[in-house]
Enzyme design. Structure first.
Site, PDB file in Angstrom:
ATOM      1  N   THR A 132      34.352  33.369  43.821  1.00 19.52           N
ATOM      2  CA  THR A 132      34.059  34.805  43.746  1.00 19.52           C
ATOM      3  C   THR A 132      32.960  34.686  43.608  1.00 19.52           C
ATOM      4  O   THR A 132      31.796  33.947  43.689  1.00 19.52           O
ATOM      5  CB  THR A 132      35.136  35.242  42.906  1.00 19.52           C
ATOM      6  OG1 THR A 132      34.501  36.511  42.310  1.00 19.52           O
ATOM      7  CG2 THR A 132      34.633  34.610  41.739  1.00 19.52           C
ATOM      8  N   ASP A 133      32.309  35.649  44.578  1.00 20.50           N
ATOM      9  CA  ASP A 133      30.612  35.934  44.146  1.00 20.50           C
ATOM     10  C   ASP A 133      30.908  36.674  42.572  1.00 20.50           C
ATOM     11  O   ASP A 133      29.669  36.362  42.525  1.00 20.50           O
ATOM     12  CB  ASP A 133      29.887  37.519  45.399  1.00 20.50           C
ATOM     13  CG  ASP A 133      31.651  38.276  44.904  1.00 20.50           C
ATOM     14  OD1 ASP A 133      32.315  38.919  44.351  1.00 20.50           O
ATOM     15  OD2 ASP A 133      31.444  39.850  45.856  1.00 20.50           O
ATOM     16  N   TYR A 158      36.012  36.335  33.462  1.00 20.14           N
ATOM     17  CA  TYR A 158      36.961  35.919  34.799  1.00 20.14           C
ATOM     18  C   TYR A 158      35.441  35.195  35.750  1.00 20.14           C
ATOM     19  O   TYR A 158      35.845  33.492  35.751  1.00 20.14           O
ATOM     20  CB  TYR A 158      37.608  37.139  35.176  1.00 20.14           C
ATOM     21  CG  TYR A 158      37.546  36.745  37.016  1.00 20.14           C
ATOM     22  CD1 TYR A 158      37.972  35.833  37.345  1.00 20.14           C
ATOM     23  CD2 TYR A 158      36.331  37.326  37.694  1.00 20.14           C
ATOM     24  CE1 TYR A 158      38.827  35.000  38.602  1.00 20.14           C
ATOM     25  CE2 TYR A 158      36.430  36.961  39.389  1.00 20.14           C
ATOM     26  CZ  TYR A 158      37.501  36.168  39.814  1.00 20.14           C
ATOM     27  OH  TYR A 158      37.635  36.101  41.097  1.00 20.14           O
TER      28      TYR A 158
HETATM   29  P1  NAD Z   1      46.193  36.431  42.575  1.00 25.65           P
HETATM   30  O1  NAD Z   1      45.989  36.472  41.274  1.00 25.65           O
HETATM   31  O2  NAD Z   1      46.478  37.181  43.883  1.00 25.65           O
HETATM   32  O3  NAD Z   1      47.054  34.787  42.676  1.00 25.65           O
HETATM   33  C1  NAD Z   1      46.509  33.403  42.087  1.00 25.65           C
HETATM   34  C2  NAD Z   1      48.143  32.737  42.255  1.00 25.65           C
HETATM   35  O4  NAD Z   1      47.367  31.519  41.379  1.00 25.65           O
HETATM   36  C3  NAD Z   1      49.366  34.266  42.148  1.00 25.65           C
HETATM   37  O5  NAD Z   1      50.488  33.377  42.644  1.00 25.65           O
HETATM   38  C4  NAD Z   1      49.929  32.557  40.071  1.00 25.65           C
HETATM   39  O6  NAD Z   1      50.880  32.555  40.162  1.00 25.65           O
HETATM   40  C5  NAD Z   1      48.983  31.531  41.046  1.00 25.65           C
HETATM   41  N1  NAD Z   1      48.488  30.900  39.377  1.00 25.65           N
HETATM   42  C6  NAD Z   1      47.998  30.620  38.418  1.00 25.65           C
HETATM   43  N2  NAD Z   1      47.511  30.304  37.341  1.00 25.65           N
HETATM   44  C7  NAD Z   1      48.451  28.715  38.135  1.00 25.65           C
HETATM   45  C8  NAD Z   1      48.378  27.681  37.496  1.00 25.65           C
HETATM   46  N3  NAD Z   1      48.129  27.475  36.636  1.00 25.65           N
HETATM   47  N4  NAD Z   1      49.609  26.644  38.403  1.00 25.65           N
HETATM   48  C9  NAD Z   1      48.912  26.846  39.636  1.00 25.65           C
HETATM   49  N5  NAD Z   1      49.086  27.954  39.906  1.00 25.65           N
HETATM   50  C10 NAD Z   1      48.845  29.251  39.441  1.00 25.65           C
HETATM   51  O7  NAD Z   1      44.855  36.410  43.073  1.00 25.65           O
HETATM   52  P2  NAD Z   1      43.453  36.294  43.961  1.00 25.65           P
HETATM   53  O8  NAD Z   1      43.579  37.637  44.440  1.00 25.65           O
HETATM   54  O9  NAD Z   1      44.882  35.403  45.795  1.00 25.65           O
HETATM   55  O10 NAD Z   1      42.895  34.864  44.702  1.00 25.65           O
HETATM   56  C11 NAD Z   1      43.065  33.843  45.111  1.00 25.65           C
HETATM   57  C12 NAD Z   1      41.894  33.014  44.533  1.00 25.65           C
HETATM   58  O11 NAD Z   1      40.528  33.764  45.372  1.00 25.65           O
HETATM   59  C13 NAD Z   1      41.310  32.911  43.325  1.00 25.65           C
HETATM   60  O12 NAD Z   1      40.664  31.393  42.667  1.00 25.65           O
HETATM   61  C14 NAD Z   1      40.486  34.257  42.788  1.00 25.65           C
HETATM   62  O13 NAD Z   1      39.320  33.772  42.172  1.00 25.65           O
HETATM   63  C15 NAD Z   1      39.791  33.771  44.259  1.00 25.65           C
HETATM   64  N6  NAD Z   1      39.345  35.046  44.980  1.00 25.65           N
HETATM   65  C16 NAD Z   1      39.551  36.292  44.452  1.00 25.65           C
HETATM   66  C17 NAD Z   1      38.609  37.709  45.264  1.00 25.65           C
HETATM   67  C18 NAD Z   1      40.033  39.239  45.783  1.00 25.65           C
HETATM   68  O14 NAD Z   1      38.898  39.542  45.745  1.00 25.65           O
HETATM   69  N7  NAD Z   1      40.953  38.792  45.126  1.00 25.65           N
HETATM   70  C19 NAD Z   1      37.937  37.495  45.355  1.00 25.65           C
HETATM   71  C20 NAD Z   1      37.071  36.289  45.712  1.00 25.65           C
HETATM   72  C21 NAD Z   1      37.259  35.202  45.432  1.00 25.65           C
HETATM   73  O1  DAU Z   2      34.182  40.352  43.765  1.00 28.08           O
HETATM   74  C1  DAU Z   2      35.374  39.630  43.743  1.00 28.08           C
HETATM   75  C2  DAU Z   2      35.867  39.738  42.923  1.00 28.08           C
HETATM   76  O2  DAU Z   2      37.149  41.038  43.078  1.00 28.08           O
HETATM   77  C3  DAU Z   2      37.217  39.228  42.775  1.00 28.08           C
HETATM   78  O3  DAU Z   2      36.915  37.171  42.360  1.00 28.08           O
HETATM   79  C4  DAU Z   2      38.456  39.296  41.895  1.00 28.08           C
HETATM   80  O4  DAU Z   2      39.867  38.303  41.836  1.00 28.08           O
HETATM   81  C5  DAU Z   2      38.961  40.576  42.308  1.00 28.08           C
HETATM   82  O5  DAU Z   2      39.787  40.668  40.933  1.00 28.08           O
HETATM   83  C6  DAU Z   2      38.158  41.543  42.339  1.00 28.08           C
HETATM   84  O6  DAU Z   2      37.377  41.761  41.210  1.00 28.08           O
HETATM   85  P1  DAU Z   2      37.008  43.277  41.182  1.00 28.08           P
HETATM   86  O7  DAU Z   2      36.802  43.229  38.991  1.00 28.08           O
HETATM   87  O8  DAU Z   2      35.456  43.462  41.843  1.00 28.08           O
HETATM   88  O9  DAU Z   2      38.057  44.990  41.367  1.00 28.08           O
HETATM   89  P2  DAU Z   2      39.155  45.408  41.595  1.00 28.08           P
HETATM   90  O10 DAU Z   2      39.537  45.679  41.858  1.00 28.08           O
HETATM   91  O11 DAU Z   2      39.495  45.409  40.088  1.00 28.08           O
HETATM   92  O12 DAU Z   2      38.119  46.762  40.495  1.00 28.08           O
HETATM   93  C7  DAU Z   2      37.364  47.180  41.880  1.00 28.08           C
HETATM   94  C8  DAU Z   2      36.227  47.482  41.448  1.00 28.08           C
HETATM   95  O13 DAU Z   2      37.020  49.124  40.756  1.00 28.08           O
HETATM   96  C9  DAU Z   2      35.399  47.755  39.929  1.00 28.08           C
HETATM   97  O14 DAU Z   2      34.253  47.790  40.231  1.00 28.08           O
HETATM   98  C10 DAU Z   2      36.624  48.065  39.005  1.00 28.08           C
HETATM   99  C11 DAU Z   2      36.839  49.780  39.551  1.00 28.08           C
HETATM  100  N1  DAU Z   2      38.123  50.013  39.214  1.00 28.08           N
HETATM  101  C12 DAU Z   2      39.536  49.306  38.959  1.00 28.08           C
HETATM  102  C13 DAU Z   2      40.403  49.300  38.778  1.00 28.08           C
HETATM  103  C14 DAU Z   2      41.370  48.605  38.430  1.00 28.08           C
HETATM  104  C15 DAU Z   2      38.455  51.901  38.458  1.00 28.08           C
HETATM  105  O15 DAU Z   2      37.622  52.000  38.721  1.00 28.08           O
HETATM  106  N2  DAU Z   2      39.748  51.934  38.558  1.00 28.08           N
HETATM  107  C16 DAU Z   2      41.024  51.233  38.133  1.00 28.08           C
HETATM  108  O16 DAU Z   2      42.061  51.141  38.135  1.00 28.08           O
END
Ligand code: NAD
Ligand code: DAU
Length: 352
Positions: A132-133, A158
């Site tokens: 992640t960033d 995190y």
């Molecule tokens: P998510 O929370 O939706 O999914 C995570 C998955 O990992 C789930 O299916 C969960 O069951 C599984 N998991 C958790 N712990 C585990 C373990 N110990 N062993 C095996 N499986 C396990 O997450 P996501 O949003 O799909 O993110 C996936 C990856 O990408 C993460 O590493 C996250 O840090 C990274 N990432 C996410 C975002 C975003 O915006 N969502 C952005 C950049 C990077």
């Molecule tokens: O930047 C990459 C990351 O983006 C990933 O590594 C994380 O896994 C992913 O969850 C996400 O993190 P953020 O904290 O940026 O995402 P989130 O959707 O939780 O929140 C986005 C922005 O919105 C953040 O500034 C917090 C705000 N927010 C979030 C929620 C859930 C609100 O204002 N209200 C809310 O209820």
């Protein structure tokens, strides 16, 4: 054959569905099925002969060697993680357990497997770590976007746990020669995102007559990328990325949170108007801020564009409309992932 970990979560499931649908890759999907992992998402590919699901933990030092030795994957893509910042503030322990200790154990299992391979196969093997960033910390309003050389300054539990996992992947490359590559991506959105994250939470709450909770002043900035574009970037990095390198991935879509929420409201006003003909904007409520809330993220994705030829296909405008239409067409998926524990989380996080 590739081994995907965390392929029942948001980005992992999009990646697996894409790989299986394109039909060019066999996939083993290992997922622990935490609250964030949902097999419902993978229903349409579950009987595909190229696909196999195994429930398990990346940290399991008995299961992982069994899987690796039996299926002999040519690559491992590690999506498995605890991923929600707010949950890491309430309970950091699981983040250390999965993101740090789990990644360590996974690397050790993969290292032993890698060392058992022939030289020819080793030359092709890759360990792709999806990160992640947020590891870079926060940016002031005028600061240039994060490049791959930006110092690591994680601010949430995190982000710190992901930063630690990135360092482990780097060290396993430098010390043991394990051919790792790490990607650092900005905020994703799109189909199958669990409705605890900003965009799906706002869509769900709006349609269910709940308030739209905006943290603090709502002027924090995130850089949004459509999940399909992220999956394409990972495919490109897996095929052509250089081992030992890191690649930033981002959509060049910096938006304040409040503007994202208002865009969702305006689109819903058109696509699924409220019965009283008022705007969903009326449901916005400013609530107390997240602890240690990072103000701004922005990704400089020049390296992956120049070196590997990847750039995103979706703009924020096309991607957000697609996403809203998907949630409107798939209420059953949302209902299937919302369990009692989801309701407990929402009550805890948004209590006044
Ligand atoms: P998510 O929370 O939706 O999914 C995570 C998955 O990992 C789930 O299916 C969960 O069951 C599984 N998991 C958790 N712990 C585990 C373990 N110990 N062993 C095996 N499986 C396990 O997450 P996501 O949003 O799909 O993110 C996936 C990856 O990408 C993460 O590493 C996250 O840090 C990274 N990432 C996410 C975002 C975003 O915006 N969502 C952005 C950049 C990077
Ligand atoms: O930047 C990459 C990351 O983006 C990933 O590594 C994380 O896994 C992913 O969850 C996400 O993190 P953020 O904290 O940026 O995402 P989130 O959707 O939780 O929140 C986005 C922005 O919105 C953040 O500034 C917090 C705000 N927010 C979030 C929620 C859930 C609100 O204002 N209200 C809310 O209820």
């Amino acid at each position: 054959m590739i081994l995907v970990t965390g392929g029942a979560g948001f980005i992992g499931s999009n990646y697996v569905i894409q790989a299986i649908t394109r039909g060019n890759q066999k996939v083993i999907n290992l997922d622990k099925l935490t609250y964030a992992g949902n097999l419902e998402t993978l229903k349409k590919i579950e009987s595909n002969p190229y696909y196999r699901f195994i429930q398990g933990d990346i940290g399991d030092r008995i299961l992982l060697p069994e899987i690796l030795n039996k299926f002999q994957p040519i690559a491992v893509i590690n999506f498995a993680a605890e991923s929600h910042v707010d949950r890491s503030i309430h309970g950091p322990g699981e983040f250390i357990e999965t993101n740090v200790v789990g990644t360590f154990n996974l690397l050790e299992s993969v290292r032993a497997y890698y060392e058992s391979l022939s030289e020819e196969v080793r030359a092709q093997f890759r360990f792709l770590h999806v990160s992640t960033d947020e590891v870079y910390g926060t940016l002031s309003p005028d600061a240039p976007a994060f490049t791959e050389n930006h110092p690591y300054e994680p601010n949430s539990p995190y982000a710190a746990s992901k930063a630690a996992s990135d360092h482990l992947v780097r060290a396993w490359f430098h010390t043991y020669g394990l051919p790792g590559i790490t990607t650092n991506c900005s905020n994703n959105y799109g189909p199958y995102q669990f409705p605890e994250k900003l965009i799906p939470l706002m869509i769900y709450n709006a349609l269910n007559k709940k308030s739209l909770p905006v943290y603090g002043d709502g002027l924090q900035v995130r850089d949004w990328l459509y999940v399909g574009d992220h999956c394409d970037a990972l495919e490109v990095v897996l095929r052509n990325g250089r081992i030992g390198e890191t690649y930033n991935i981002g959509g060049n879509n910096e938006k304040t949170n409040i503007s994202v929420v208002k865009t969702i409201c305006y689109l819903l006003d058109q696509l699924s108007p409220r019965k009283d003909h008022k705007s969903y904007i009326d449901q916005i409520e400013y609530v107390r801020d997240r602890l240690g809330h990072d103000r701004r993220y922005a990704i400089d994705a020049n390296k992956i564009r120049k070196d590997l030829g990847w750039s995103p296909q979706e703009t924020f405008e096309t991607g957000i409309e697609k996403t809203i239409r998907w949630y409107l067409s798939n209420p059953d998926w949302v209902h299937s992932v919302i369990s009692g524990s989801y309701r407990e989380w929402i009550a805890k996080q948004y209590k006044h």
